[in-house]
Design an enzyme around this catalytic site. Structure first.
Site, PDB file in Angstrom:
ATOM      1  N   LYS A 195       0.875  -1.290   0.113  1.00 24.42           N
ATOM      2  CA  LYS A 195      -0.141  -0.065  -0.101  1.00 24.42           C
ATOM      3  C   LYS A 195       0.874   1.217   0.032  1.00 24.42           C
ATOM      4  O   LYS A 195       2.006   1.242   0.545  1.00 24.42           O
ATOM      5  CB  LYS A 195      -0.948   0.194   1.035  1.00 24.42           C
ATOM      6  CG  LYS A 195      -0.157   0.370   2.615  1.00 24.42           C
ATOM      7  CD  LYS A 195      -1.201   0.663   3.680  1.00 24.42           C
ATOM      8  CE  LYS A 195      -1.368   1.797   4.163  1.00 24.42           C
ATOM      9  NZ  LYS A 195       0.030   2.603   4.759  1.00 24.42           N
ATOM     10  N   HIS A 225      -0.605  -5.289   5.768  1.00 25.01           N
ATOM     11  CA  HIS A 225       0.283  -5.887   6.829  1.00 25.01           C
ATOM     12  C   HIS A 225      -0.786  -6.109   7.819  1.00 25.01           C
ATOM     13  O   HIS A 225      -0.546  -7.139   8.623  1.00 25.01           O
ATOM     14  CB  HIS A 225       1.488  -5.536   7.153  1.00 25.01           C
ATOM     15  CG  HIS A 225       1.471  -4.301   7.906  1.00 25.01           C
ATOM     16  ND1 HIS A 225       1.116  -2.754   7.868  1.00 25.01           N
ATOM     17  CD2 HIS A 225       1.692  -4.156   9.391  1.00 25.01           C
ATOM     18  CE1 HIS A 225       1.201  -2.162   8.883  1.00 25.01           C
ATOM     19  NE2 HIS A 225       1.499  -3.000   9.739  1.00 25.01           N
ATOM     20  N   ASP A 282      -3.555   6.896   5.204  1.00 26.77           N
ATOM     21  CA  ASP A 282      -2.481   6.079   5.288  1.00 26.77           C
ATOM     22  C   ASP A 282      -3.210   4.772   6.369  1.00 26.77           C
ATOM     23  O   ASP A 282      -2.577   3.869   6.330  1.00 26.77           O
ATOM     24  CB  ASP A 282      -1.763   7.067   6.480  1.00 26.77           C
ATOM     25  CG  ASP A 282      -0.370   6.131   6.851  1.00 26.77           C
ATOM     26  OD1 ASP A 282       0.318   5.587   6.124  1.00 26.77           O
ATOM     27  OD2 ASP A 282      -0.165   6.270   8.014  1.00 26.77           O
ATOM     28  N   HIS A 287      -5.987  -0.478   6.638  1.00 29.49           N
ATOM     29  CA  HIS A 287      -6.120  -1.247   7.842  1.00 29.49           C
ATOM     30  C   HIS A 287      -7.492  -0.999   8.559  1.00 29.49           C
ATOM     31  O   HIS A 287      -8.055  -2.119   8.817  1.00 29.49           O
ATOM     32  CB  HIS A 287      -5.064  -0.689   8.867  1.00 29.49           C
ATOM     33  CG  HIS A 287      -3.701  -0.632   8.258  1.00 29.49           C
ATOM     34  ND1 HIS A 287      -3.365  -1.510   7.219  1.00 29.49           N
ATOM     35  CD2 HIS A 287      -2.543   0.093   8.475  1.00 29.49           C
ATOM     36  CE1 HIS A 287      -1.808  -1.205   6.912  1.00 29.49           C
ATOM     37  NE2 HIS A 287      -1.568  -0.245   7.564  1.00 29.49           N
ATOM     38  N   LYS A 387      -1.834   9.484  15.408  1.00 32.39           N
ATOM     39  CA  LYS A 387      -0.492   9.276  15.662  1.00 32.39           C
ATOM     40  C   LYS A 387      -0.197  10.110  17.005  1.00 32.39           C
ATOM     41  O   LYS A 387      -1.024  11.109  17.272  1.00 32.39           O
ATOM     42  CB  LYS A 387       0.664   9.815  14.580  1.00 32.39           C
ATOM     43  CG  LYS A 387       0.552   9.074  13.268  1.00 32.39           C
ATOM     44  CD  LYS A 387       1.923   8.936  12.469  1.00 32.39           C
ATOM     45  CE  LYS A 387       1.641   8.217  11.135  1.00 32.39           C
ATOM     46  NZ  LYS A 387       2.257   6.786  11.457  1.00 32.39           N
ATOM     47  N   LYS A 392       0.193   3.011  22.547  1.00 35.71           N
ATOM     48  CA  LYS A 392       0.001   2.190  21.245  1.00 35.71           C
ATOM     49  C   LYS A 392      -1.114   1.158  21.583  1.00 35.71           C
ATOM     50  O   LYS A 392      -0.745   0.358  22.399  1.00 35.71           O
ATOM     51  CB  LYS A 392       1.262   1.544  20.790  1.00 35.71           C
ATOM     52  CG  LYS A 392       1.271   0.677  19.559  1.00 35.71           C
ATOM     53  CD  LYS A 392       2.400   0.503  18.888  1.00 35.71           C
ATOM     54  CE  LYS A 392       2.276  -0.363  17.539  1.00 35.71           C
ATOM     55  NZ  LYS A 392       1.541   0.151  16.455  1.00 35.71           N
TER      56      LYS A 392
END
Ligand code: BG6
Length: 539
Positions: A195, A225, A282, A287, A387, A392
């Site tokens: 991508k 991924h 992005d 995703h 971000k 995370k």
């Protein structure tokens, strides 16, 4: 196993599943054959051609993945890797360069014996982009190598280059005959592409058209991924290998779903790409929408790549067109300002190297979307990614509805919390279910408790890193984890009008909310959910 009438029949499942295939254990020789981590060994000898062989992606991910597969007997025998790039280098020089950079970048001490054995399969060809047919030389070299080593002409072509170069390289490879599955080569040809696949619907369609000039769709492997993450794959097993969840997996029992992919990293060294992309291109186009599809899709009748991909595409097609005339009611965009992370100060996005100091590129988004079908009518899906956020975490949180009748209302002071199921994708992979229990004692008091399943508690099985998994699947010709052309285009068809509206509206600045790095994003995102009477989940 089922008979023709659909009745379950006994069988030795390990035996039946492995007839005609070689099976190997990955990564852990202590696993016994018949354990749960068997993979099929790719039997087709082949060449793996990496275009962009000196680039970051190759050094950091691809070669390391190939090396690990090699160590774990996950590569065919024989195989060869041909790296191709602009740098003027010999094969010997390339082997040294890769060894050093793996060591520097990953901090790995390679096992010398294995590395030397692996490196003997590595070759390098310099590409002259000014030549009329830059890849002819590499094609001739590869054919010769394959012939002399008695390897059939199977080729896996990995495009490890920036997306702006895809079309040029695909044309170059196509003209040099790399895509051909003919007698001259005598084998299959597959191409892996990373991508982003275009930057809107039109450019994605153009890219697909250019790819299809040389490669058939079944030769193309588009990587997302996230699909290769163990816990994402497990979503389908969780939903469809257990009978107890599907009956309640719908609008009757589910109040809403929150899908979150929060990162602590900033834009790093990718400002040139990110300034053009922003969070919606992005993370959302790929995703996040993939996670949504796997959460919402219907069960396919069989676990087979195209049947699974068909069901995911039906979800994309059922997405309610985004109300672009009421953007701020359904979408919150944000950009990180300076803040504190891990006790240190980090700069604002606009002060990152290479970023325009007036940039309006969003680094955070929350969108409320709906799926117009029987199962999901009226259930909001809150999709959030950003971000430089506090933690995370990637997870799917399923909030069930309140109990229909509060029979404890006469004895309980507090509200009853509805059940919540959380599928934690990363890190700390786990599944948790929260439900009410009585607090021991004479009085009637309830407290929510959480039932926790940690993947790390499962002793059997060794997970493959995402890049190992995608390369292995491509070698096996399994498209399950790859995105099909119509999937890419459906996702863009949903998102392109949103991007258009955001990027071309008069008050673009007003749409963008600043948030301090190290927080959970702009308050406006909490407000969006509060407005619906719901609460934004923080991990
Ligand atoms: C990539 C995005 O696809 O995914 C990056 O381009 C992002 O911006 C990354 O950081 C996140 O991946 P992961 O596996 O770390 O969640």
């Amino acid at each position: 196993m089922f008979d023709a009438r659909g009745k379950k029949v006994n069988q030795d499942s390990n035996h039946a599943d492995t007839i005609g295939k070689t099976v190997v254990n990955v990564g852990d020789s202590s696993l016994q054959e018949g354990g749960s981590c068997l993979i099929e060994e790719p039997l087709d000898p082949c060449a793996i051609v990496v275009i962009g062989a000196c680039g970051d992606l190759t050094r950091r991910k691809i070669i390391l993945a190939l090396f690990r597969l090699f160590q774990n007997k996950g590569l065919p025998d024989p195989f060869l890797v041909l790296g191709a790039d602009l740098n003027d280098m010999t094969t010997e020089g390339y082997r040294d360069f890769i060894k050093e950079s793996i060591h520097d970048l990953s901090g790995e001490d390679l096992i010398e014996k294995d590395w030397d054995a692996f490196a003997s399969h590595l070759h390098y060809k310099t590409i002259d982009p000014k030549a009329d047919s830059p890849y002819d030389d590499a094609a001739d070299f590869l054919k010769e190598e394959l012939r002399s080593s008695g390897t059939p002409g199977n080729r896996l072509l990995y495009l490890a280059v920036p997306p702006t170069q895809y079309i040029r390289i695909i044309q170059g490879l196509g003209k040099a005959g790399f895509a051909a599955e003919d007698e001259d080569w005598g084998g299959w040809s597959r191409v892996i592409i990373e991508k982003p696949f275009g930057r809107d619907l039109q450019s994605a369609q153009d890219l697909n058209r250019d790819i299809h000039e040389y490669f058939r769709e079944d030769q193309v492997y588009r990587i997302d991924h996230y699909l290769a993450k163990e816990t994402v794959q497990n979503l389908l097993m969780f939903r469809f290998a257990n009978a107890i969840f599907e009956p309640i997996w719908n609008r009757r029992y589910i109040d809403h779903i929150q899908i979150t992919a929060a990162e602590t990293l900033g834009v790093e060294h990718r400002s040139i790409y990110y300034e053009q992309a922003g969070i919606l291109r992005d993370m959302f186009q790929n995703h996040i929408l993939q996670l949504l599809a796997m959460t919402a899709m219907e069960p396919p009748s069989v676990f087979q790549a195209d049947r699974v991909r068909d069901e995911k595409i039906k979800v994309f097609r059922s997405l309610r067109p985004f109300p672009v005339d009421q953007l701020d009611e359904y979408l919150v965009l944000g950009q990180y300002a300076a803040g504190t992370m891990d006790g240190g100060q980090v700069p604002a996005y606009r002060d990152e190297p290479g970023v325009d100091n007036q940039s309006l590129t969003p680094t955070f988004a929350m969108a409320e979307v709906f799926i117009d079908n029987w199962r999901w009518q009226g259930v909001p899906f809150y999709l959030r990614s950003g971000k430089r956020m506090a933690t995370k975490v990637t997870e799917i949180a399923i909030q069930f509805k309140d109990v229909p009748n509060l029979m404890f209302r006469n004895v309980l002071a507090e509200d009853i919390h509805p059940n919540m199921l959380v599928l934690r994708i990363q890190p700390d992979e786990r599944i948790t279910m929260t439900f009410q229990t009585k607090v021991p004692g004479a009085k009637v008091c309830l407290q929510p408790v959480t039932m926790d399943f940690h993947y790390s508690s499962v002793q059997e099985g060794v997970p493959l890193a995402a890049y190992e998994k995608v390369i292995l699947d491509c070698l096996l010709g399994d498209h399950m984890l790859f995105v099909r052309q119509d999937g890419v285009e459906e996702c863009w068809a949903f998102l392109s009008p949103v991007l258009d509206a955001c990027e071309n509206c008069k008050d673009r600045e007003k749409l963008l909310h600043l948030y301090a790095a190290g927080t959970w994003g702009p308050e406006a995102a909490d407000d969006l959910m509060k407005h619906d009477g719901r609460t934004c989940r923080v991990a």
